[in-house]
Scaffold this motif. Structure first.
Motif, PDB file in Angstrom:
ATOM      1  N   HIS A  21       0.846  -1.205   0.000  1.00 32.69           N
ATOM      2  CA  HIS A  21       0.000   0.000   0.000  1.00 32.69           C
ATOM      3  C   HIS A  21       0.880   1.255   0.000  1.00 32.69           C
ATOM      4  CE1 HIS A  21      -3.855  -2.017   0.397  1.00 32.69           C
ATOM      5  NE2 HIS A  21      -3.159  -2.954   1.029  1.00 32.69           N
ATOM      6  N   SER A  22       0.263   2.372  -0.375  1.00 32.60           N
ATOM      7  CA  SER A  22       1.076   3.581  -0.590  1.00 32.60           C
ATOM      8  C   SER A  22       1.330   4.380   0.686  1.00 32.60           C
ATOM      9  CB  SER A  22       0.387   4.489  -1.610  1.00 32.60           C
ATOM     10  OG  SER A  22      -0.820   5.023  -1.083  1.00 32.60           O
ATOM     11  N   VAL A  23       0.417   4.282   1.669  1.00 34.75           N
ATOM     12  CA  VAL A  23       0.497   5.118   2.881  1.00 34.75           C
ATOM     13  C   VAL A  23       0.637   6.601   2.491  1.00 34.75           C
ATOM     14  CG1 VAL A  23       1.447   5.234   5.232  1.00 34.75           C
ATOM     15  CG2 VAL A  23       1.675   3.140   3.918  1.00 34.75           C
ATOM     16  N   ASN A  47      -4.901  13.949   1.869  1.00 40.37           N
ATOM     17  CA  ASN A  47      -6.025  14.591   2.561  1.00 40.37           C
ATOM     18  C   ASN A  47      -5.644  15.915   3.211  1.00 40.37           C
ATOM     19  OD1 ASN A  47      -7.372  12.338   1.761  1.00 40.37           O
ATOM     20  ND2 ASN A  47      -7.559  11.416   3.791  1.00 40.37           N
ATOM     21  N   TYR A  52      -2.216   4.000  11.322  1.00 37.00           N
ATOM     22  CA  TYR A  52      -2.439   3.493   9.968  1.00 37.00           C
ATOM     23  C   TYR A  52      -2.891   2.039  10.002  1.00 37.00           C
ATOM     24  CZ  TYR A  52      -1.710   1.859   5.222  1.00 37.00           C
ATOM     25  OH  TYR A  52      -1.920   1.317   3.974  1.00 37.00           O
ATOM     26  N   ASN A  55     -17.121   5.737   4.305  1.00 39.49           N
ATOM     27  CA  ASN A  55     -16.476   4.426   4.406  1.00 39.49           C
ATOM     28  C   ASN A  55     -16.979   3.651   5.621  1.00 39.49           C
ATOM     29  OD1 ASN A  55     -14.323   3.667   2.389  1.00 39.49           O
ATOM     30  ND2 ASN A  55     -13.725   5.792   2.787  1.00 39.49           N
TER      31      ASN A  55
HETATM   32  P1  FAD Z   1      -3.749   2.718  -0.743  1.00 35.29           P
HETATM   33  O1  FAD Z   1      -4.274   1.354  -0.556  1.00 35.29           O
HETATM   34  O2  FAD Z   1      -2.339   2.855  -1.171  1.00 35.29           O
HETATM   35  O3  FAD Z   1      -4.719   3.441  -1.801  1.00 35.29           O
HETATM   36  C1  FAD Z   1      -4.312   4.607  -2.511  1.00 35.29           C
HETATM   37  C2  FAD Z   1      -5.181   5.798  -2.172  1.00 35.29           C
HETATM   38  O4  FAD Z   1      -6.513   5.578  -2.592  1.00 35.29           O
HETATM   39  C3  FAD Z   1      -5.275   6.117  -0.693  1.00 35.29           C
HETATM   40  O5  FAD Z   1      -4.166   6.854  -0.268  1.00 35.29           O
HETATM   41  C4  FAD Z   1      -6.585   6.879  -0.607  1.00 35.29           C
HETATM   42  O6  FAD Z   1      -6.398   8.250  -0.849  1.00 35.29           O
HETATM   43  C5  FAD Z   1      -7.404   6.286  -1.749  1.00 35.29           C
HETATM   44  N1  FAD Z   1      -8.399   5.332  -1.237  1.00 35.29           N
HETATM   45  C6  FAD Z   1      -8.293   3.987  -1.192  1.00 35.29           C
HETATM   46  N2  FAD Z   1      -9.444   3.433  -0.768  1.00 35.29           N
HETATM   47  C7  FAD Z   1     -10.282   4.460  -0.513  1.00 35.29           C
HETATM   48  C8  FAD Z   1     -11.612   4.540  -0.037  1.00 35.29           C
HETATM   49  N3  FAD Z   1     -12.339   3.451   0.260  1.00 35.29           N
HETATM   50  N4  FAD Z   1     -12.142   5.758   0.145  1.00 35.29           N
HETATM   51  C9  FAD Z   1     -11.448   6.872  -0.140  1.00 35.29           C
HETATM   52  N5  FAD Z   1     -10.190   6.857  -0.611  1.00 35.29           N
HETATM   53  C10 FAD Z   1      -9.618   5.670  -0.797  1.00 35.29           C
HETATM   54  N6  FAD Z   1      -9.499   6.798   3.873  1.00 35.29           N
HETATM   55  C11 FAD Z   1      -9.102   8.024   4.221  1.00 35.29           C
HETATM   56  O7  FAD Z   1      -8.378   8.675   3.471  1.00 35.29           O
HETATM   57  N7  FAD Z   1      -9.493   8.586   5.400  1.00 35.29           N
HETATM   58  C12 FAD Z   1     -10.293   7.912   6.272  1.00 35.29           C
HETATM   59  O8  FAD Z   1     -10.642   8.440   7.327  1.00 35.29           O
HETATM   60  C13 FAD Z   1     -10.718   6.591   5.933  1.00 35.29           C
HETATM   61  N8  FAD Z   1     -11.501   5.866   6.779  1.00 35.29           N
HETATM   62  C14 FAD Z   1     -11.889   4.603   6.432  1.00 35.29           C
HETATM   63  C15 FAD Z   1     -12.721   3.890   7.297  1.00 35.29           C
HETATM   64  C16 FAD Z   1     -13.148   2.610   6.957  1.00 35.29           C
HETATM   65  C17 FAD Z   1     -14.077   1.851   7.877  1.00 35.29           C
HETATM   66  C18 FAD Z   1     -12.732   2.041   5.742  1.00 35.29           C
HETATM   67  C19 FAD Z   1     -13.182   0.674   5.360  1.00 35.29           C
HETATM   68  C20 FAD Z   1     -11.898   2.736   4.886  1.00 35.29           C
HETATM   69  C21 FAD Z   1     -11.474   4.028   5.193  1.00 35.29           C
HETATM   70  N9  FAD Z   1     -10.651   4.778   4.333  1.00 35.29           N
HETATM   71  C22 FAD Z   1     -10.279   6.051   4.694  1.00 35.29           C
HETATM   72  C23 FAD Z   1     -10.276   4.258   2.999  1.00 35.29           C
HETATM   73  C24 FAD Z   1      -8.949   3.487   2.963  1.00 35.29           C
HETATM   74  O9  FAD Z   1      -8.951   2.480   3.929  1.00 35.29           O
HETATM   75  C25 FAD Z   1      -7.743   4.402   3.138  1.00 35.29           C
HETATM   76  O10 FAD Z   1      -7.822   5.459   2.198  1.00 35.29           O
HETATM   77  C26 FAD Z   1      -6.450   3.662   2.880  1.00 35.29           C
HETATM   78  O11 FAD Z   1      -6.350   2.550   3.737  1.00 35.29           O
HETATM   79  C27 FAD Z   1      -5.271   4.592   3.082  1.00 35.29           C
HETATM   80  O12 FAD Z   1      -4.061   3.865   2.994  1.00 35.29           O
HETATM   81  P2  FAD Z   1      -3.093   4.016   1.756  1.00 35.29           P
HETATM   82  O13 FAD Z   1      -2.758   5.451   1.539  1.00 35.29           O
HETATM   83  O14 FAD Z   1      -1.966   3.071   1.972  1.00 35.29           O
HETATM   84  O15 FAD Z   1      -4.031   3.547   0.576  1.00 35.29           O
END
Ligand code: FAD
Ligand code: DLZ
Length: 509
Positions: free
Chosen positions: A262-264, A270, A360, A403
């Motif tokens: 994942h990208s974190v 945001n 995270y 979400n």
């Molecule tokens: P990656 O897996 O690398 O995905 C790339 C990018 O895609 C993320 O950085 C994010 O900007 C976007 N993204 C991915 N999935 C979603 C999604 N379902 N909705 C919106 N954007 C998404 N995301 C948040 O940014 N803020 C939150 O408060 C948040 N709360 C969540 C609560 C629940 C119950 C669930 C199921 C999901 C939530 N998410 C939230 C969506 C998602 O879980 C996170 O965006 C993601 O885990 C962030 O990690 P990453 O940057 O490594 O994402």
């Protein structure tokens, strides 16, 4: 001429923010403030507060270096007000200002507070998103069901991302079907970039340590980037090292691997340190130049221009009461182990422990582990919502609530998703290696030692049959239950009752 006040919030750290574009740096004063009300509306993870305050301070310094006059209120400055409105009022008197220019804030809560603020505030649309509010509303108008996939295709057409003329690159819009592989431990697993705190960040860490001792989470070690340059380095590292396998293992979980591929980057997107379109264009270049496969790049882009934009549009459309929805009438209190990870369920322990330590967890941990447990156990969705809003560094209500309330808890009755994301232990077993070392047995369906997800899964479906039984997507599952042997049914429901009883009594799960 009197200056205008240009409001920049903690999640608006973007140099070409609408309010800054509308301002005149020879006349106006930028107002930024660390305020108690924003830091306390839920007990945010201490890493989230530290990240935002450090990023705000550096953004303000950058603006000053660019010739802006910035009035920055620090939390430890005795004159700083408790609220954003209070801070605007204070600066209004100080500068004898002529009104405020703001960029629309993400959350209904703060929009309301600024509407009630007794100052003249001109609010500009936040154009850091791909779809405007009006575009989303027009897309949604008259549709019986709002589904991400159709909206996503429009966003692909609008941006030109992964398009070959009028057609999707590779002949398909969505490669999700290829993206459900379990992962293996890998010595060469990429890691998100770790940024060493500099003097400004250290100063903020010390402040957060003293001012928020009762907030959630572990502050140190602290390795988030706190400026755009650092966030861009983190994005480049992701593109190089993790993106190629992002698709294959998007839904996987591994004991001890907190980030996988994942990208974190969500916390940076945001807060405004990264631009979503720019990030997607970088990902597309990785595919076009042969460094990452299409299923990975399409999956990554879909999360951003699909899910992220879609939930933002829905949040605005659904209105301020969205977080009080409770379609399944779930009323149980959130168990204490969500705050301290004190549980014998290996998957829950892993997801919550890393939430405490990292602020995270990746999407599948949020949706299919902690979210799934809360859904099956019938936890009050508002409590679940407040937990997710507090514990992640990327959490803002506009993205978190759809979400949680929608996708994860089905509390909106199907606005975000067409059926609840409910799963038994078999899902976690298939997608992770947690079950092998768990105190519970994922193969046992009921009785002593059975994985709690197994009996809770059936109990959830049967408890909610009146509401969910008409859902066509659940028809086959209810038919399976109806065919099940009566003693197995009784055993599952009795086990679920025992687990729920233990939860209510504050017992160990
Ligand atoms: P990656 O897996 O690398 O995905 C790339 C990018 O895609 C993320 O950085 C994010 O900007 C976007 N993204 C991915 N999935 C979603 C999604 N379902 N909705 C919106 N954007 C998404 N995301 C948040 O940014 N803020 C939150 O408060 C948040 N709360 C969540 C609560 C629940 C119950 C669930 C199921 C999901 C939530 N998410 C939230 C969506 C998602 O879980 C996170 O965006 C993601 O885990 C962030 O990690 P990453 O940057 O490594 O994402
Ligand atoms: C999340 C947050 C926190 C913890 N603190 C501040 C702050 O002190 N000052 C500020 O301007 N913004 C902060 N934020 C971000 C706001 O809560 C965010 O802008 C609103 O929730 C609107 O989305």
């Amino acid at each position: 001429m009197s200056p205008r006040l240009i409001l920049v919030l903690g999640d608006q750290l973007t140099p070409d923010l609408a309010a800054l574009r509308a301002a005149d740096r020879t006349r106006d004063v930028v107002v930024m403030a660390e305020v108690a009300d924003e830091a306390n509306y839920v007990k945010h993870h201490v890493k989230k507060i530290a990240f935002l305050f450090a990023a705000m301070r550096k953004f303000a310094t950058g603006l000053e270096a660019d010739g802006w006059r910035v009035a920055y209120g620090r939390l430890d400055d005795p004159d700083t007000s408790r609220s954003i409105c209070g801070e605007l009022m204070r600066r209004n008197s100080e500068f004898d200002a002529e009104g405020v220019i703001a960029t629309e804030c993400g959350e209904w809560r703060l929009r309301q507070a600024l509407d009630d603020c007794p100052l003249t505030i001109e609010t500009l649309p936040d154009d850091r998103f791909i779809a405007t509010r009006a575009e989303f509303a027009a897309w949604a108008e008259g549709r019986k069901e709002l589904r991400m996939e159709w909206f996503y295709r429009d966003m692909r057409r609008k941006t030109g991302l992964l398009m070959d003329g009028d057609d999707p690159a590779g002949g398909k819009w969505n490669f999700d079907h290829d993206n459900r592989k379990p992962a293996d431990p890998d010595l060469f697993m990429p890691r998100p970039m770790r940024h060493e705190p500099d003097a400004i960040t250290e100063e903020v860490l010390a402040l957060v340590e003293t001012r928020f001792p009762d907030h959630f989470g572990q502050l140190r070690p602290f390795h988030f980037a706190t400026d755009t340059a650092g966030a861009k380095r983190a994005a480049s590292k992701f593109m190089r090292e993790a993106l190629p396998r992002f698709g294959d293992f998007q839904d996987a979980m591994l004991e001890g691997e907190r980030f996988l591929y994942h990208s974190v980057l969500s916390l940076y997107l945001n807060a405004g340190l990264l631009d979503s379109l720019d990030l997607c264009q970088q990902a597309e270049t990785e595919w076009r130049e042969g460094r990452a496969p299409l299923n990975a790049v399409e999956g990554f882009i879909r999360q951003i221009i699909g899910w992220r934009e879609f939930v933002r549009g829905l949040y605005d459309l659904q209105g301020p009461d969205y977080t009080s929805r409770n379609h399944l009438n779930a009323t149980r209190a959130l168990p204490d182990f969500y705050w301290n990870a004190d549980t014998d369920m290996a998957c829950m322990k892993a997801a919550i422990t890393q939430t405490i330590e990292e602020a995270y967890a990746h999407h599948i941990q949020r949706l299919m582990v902690t979210g799934n447990f809360a859904l099956l156990a019938g936890i009050d969705p508002h409590e679940v919502h407040e937990w997710y809003l507090a514990v992640y560094a990327d959490a803002y209500e506009w993205v978190e609530a759809p979400n949680t309330i929608g996708m994860s808890q089905f509390a909106d009755g199907g606005v975000v998703g067409s059926k609840p994301y409910a799963a038994s232990g078999a899902y976690v077993d298939r997608m992770s290696d947690h079950c092998a070392g768990c105190a519970y047995d994922v193969k046992r369906k009921s009785g002593e030692g059975a994985c709690p997800f197994n009996p809770l899964y059936w109990d959830f479906l049967i408890r909610n049959r009146e509401t969910l039984g008409k859902n066509a997507r659940l028809g086959r599952i209810y038919a399976n239950w109806d065919r099940m042997d009566g003693t197995k049914k009784d055993a599952a429901r009795a086990s679920a009752a025992a687990i729920l009883g233990r939860l209510d009594a504050g017992g160990r799960i």
